[in-house]
Design an enzyme around this catalytic site. Structure first.
Site, PDB file in Angstrom:
ATOM      1  N   CYS A 407       0.869  -1.183   0.000  1.00 38.76           N
ATOM      2  CA  CYS A 407       0.000   0.000   0.000  1.00 38.76           C
ATOM      3  C   CYS A 407       0.899   1.224   0.000  1.00 38.76           C
ATOM      4  O   CYS A 407       1.928   1.262   0.684  1.00 38.76           O
ATOM      5  CB  CYS A 407      -0.909  -0.005   1.231  1.00 38.76           C
ATOM      6  SG  CYS A 407      -1.979   1.433   1.350  1.00 38.76           S
ATOM      7  N   GLU A 441       1.816  -4.466  -5.374  1.00 36.89           N
ATOM      8  CA  GLU A 441       0.683  -5.379  -5.238  1.00 36.89           C
ATOM      9  C   GLU A 441      -0.532  -4.809  -5.934  1.00 36.89           C
ATOM     10  O   GLU A 441      -0.826  -3.614  -5.836  1.00 36.89           O
ATOM     11  CB  GLU A 441       0.399  -5.608  -3.747  1.00 36.89           C
ATOM     12  CG  GLU A 441      -0.675  -6.643  -3.470  1.00 36.89           C
ATOM     13  CD  GLU A 441      -0.852  -6.909  -1.989  1.00 36.89           C
ATOM     14  OE1 GLU A 441      -1.906  -7.439  -1.603  1.00 36.89           O
ATOM     15  OE2 GLU A 441       0.063  -6.570  -1.217  1.00 36.89           O
TER      16      GLU A 441
END
Length: 543
Positions: A407, A441
């Site tokens: 993140c 990701e």
């Protein structure tokens, strides 16, 4: 009313003159006109009385009378009531119709409960959202207004509300009586005040001595945190009633804020946060506790990231908060820019608060509380007051797919200033030290995807600008830049630099794109770049 004949000498088409001269009529016609005239005067008298009643009722209405179409009459297009071409009774009838149409076009008064969103439900288990703690509303959608949560019923709340209103009226009456007395600066207490003081003292002495321990022990395990603890016999009935009144007043204030739109049910309830010297509008919903989320605005300490309910609490916290930078190890410093490595297992509360803060500005983030398997790299900008949060990225301690970012966020007040690319560049710098090939990701947020594509383009153009050989491979680019080959191929295709010719894939060196990049790089300068020599870090053990 009998219909009148139009005079031969009359020039009006829709109306007639009210006086009938003998020059144009004979004696028989004059008699019939006299009878009709008396009927007209009677009807005009009734109309005048009705119009006077309507005028008296409409004196308080400041808006002009409306036409049947809903518009105010203009001075040119509409009929002038004082015109001599219009008879007195027809003018009164016209005015009456205008008044009635004006009243008919007024909007209907909206009932109070129509402002509720009936699709919402109270979060208390087993509650049907009916009633309100204040006893003034028909529905509720939060714990603060739930009668069931406060161990009450809707009817009991209404009874308590009526008794509170009665007490307020009595108090207002007594205050008016006291105002009529000659007041002095040091006025002696009246007999009524003394009697009330003695009454309160006596009520506070009385407490139910019967033990309700068994009742409390049954209530707590069966309901848990979904109900308010039983408050009876903890203090006197008088003090408990004062507490109930304070609860009702606070719930009423929150309901007013909700009706004004400052507090909404569901969705993004927190509309803004006060963070340092900035007030930031939020973008998405974040799962803060309900007692904080329903306020609509949060106050945060920019160093320890604790969230508070009011400016006063924040000011008191800042006076005693000893934090001036994030917890963890400072692994990078160049100028005013620093990066701290924070372990989610060692600093769990700080990382959880950081995730909750990030969710206010990220749509795809789903991790809030399970922060132990992650490392957080927090970038700050230092001044004489401390290290201010610029942004951060997190990564798994053990990633089987070699994700170097889980993140990533740049705070809104630091966006479009180059800090996002610095965070991305720093994540790839760590991958180079680990001798791994990394990739973010998925899925990426909209702003994250734009930032990563811009970074990959810049890395490839820099590599091609410095490359002096004749043959190049994607594997070599990946090993040199630590960028995943899949990301390299997608970037080359978007730049139209990857071609298929005679059974082979060729990388075209587009000099125009490289020249544009060098021009922008010269204008940008080197102030917002990561210096690999300023990194003091070794990979954690076990990764």
């Amino acid at each position: 009313m009998p219909r009148r004949k139009r005079n031969a000498g009359s020039s009006s088409e829709g109306t007639e003159d009210s006086d009938f001269s003998a020059e144009h009529t004979d004696s028989s016609e004059s008699e019939t006109h006299m009878v009709r005239n008396t009927r007209l005067t009677r009807s005009s008298l009734r109309l005048s009385r009705n119009s006077q009643d309507i005028k008296q009722s409409a004196d308080h209405d400041e808006s002009p009378p409306r036409t049947p179409t809903g518009n105010a009459p203009s001075s040119e297009s509409d009929i002038d009531m004082s015109s001599p071409n219009v008879s007195h009774d027809e003018s009164l009838a016209k005015e009456l119709s205008l008044k009635e149409s004006g009243l008919a076009h007024r909007p209907k008064r909206r009932r109070f409960h129509e402002s509720y969103n009936f699709n919402m439900k109270c979060p208390t288990p087993g509650c049907n959202s009916l009633g309100h703690l204040t006893g003034k509303h028909e529905r509720h959608f939060s714990i603060s207004g739930c009668p069931l949560y406060h161990n009450l019923s809707a009817d009991e709340c209404k009874v308590k509300a009526s008794s509170r209103d009665k007490h307020v009226e009595e108090r207002m009456l007594s205050q008016r009586q006291d105002e009529n007395r000659h007041s002095t600066r040091q006025q002696a207490q009246s007999e009524r005040h003394l009697r009330y003081k003695e009454k309160v003292t006596e009520m506070r002495r009385k407490r139910n001595s019967v033990s309700q321990k068994d009742k409390y022990m049954e209530h707590r395990p069966s309901n848990g945190s979904s109900r308010e603890p039983l408050l009876e016999n903890i203090t006197s009935d008088y003090d408990l009633e004062l507490f109930r009144k304070a609860q009702a007043c606070a719930s009423d204030d929150l309901e007013k804020l909700r009706l004004e739109g400052q507090v909404t049910e569901g969705g993004n309830m927190i509309k803004a946060i006060v963070f340092g010297r900035y007030e930031l509008d939020t973008w998405y919903h974040s799962p803060y506790p309900e007692e904080y989320a329903r306020l609509g605005r949060l106050y945060m300490c920019e160093f320890c990231l604790k969230y508070m309910k009011s400016q006063t609490i924040l000011r008191r916290h800042m006076a005693k908060c000893v934090w001036k930078h994030p917890p963890g190890d400072e692994i990078y410093r160049k100028g005013a820019i620093s990066v701290f490595e924070v372990d989610g297992k060692k600093n769990k509360i700080y990382c959880q608060n950081l995730c909750l803060l990030a969710k206010l500005f990220l749509d795809h983030k789903t991790l809030y509380y399970d922060v132990e398997p992650f490392l957080f790299y927090v970038m700050t900008e230092a001044d004489n007051t401390g290290c201010h949060l610029v942004g951060y990225f997190s990564k798994e301690k053990n990633s089987f797919l070699n994700y170097n970012v889980s993140c990533i966020l740049t705070m809104p007040q630091y966006m479009r200033q180059g800090y996002g690319k610095m965070l991305i560049d720093f994540s790839y710098l760590l991958s180079k030290v680990e001798e791994k090939v990394g990739s973010p990701e998925r899925p990426l947020s909209d702003l994250g995807l734009i930032s990563y594509r811009s970074y990959w383009k810049e890395v490839l153009l820099r590599y091609l600008h410095n490359f002096q050989g004749k043959e190049i491979s994607i594997k070599e680019i990946s090993q040199e830049t630590a960028v995943n080959p899949v990301d390299i191929v997608s970037t080359l295709q978007s730049l139209q630099m990857l071609k298929y010719w005679k059974g082979k894939h060729l990388i075209l060196k587009r000099q125009d794109l490289i020249d544009d990049w060098t021009t922008k790089e010269a204008k940008r300068g080197s102030s917002k770049t990561i210096d690999p020599t300023a990194l003091k870090w070794s990979p954690p053990k076990g990764t």
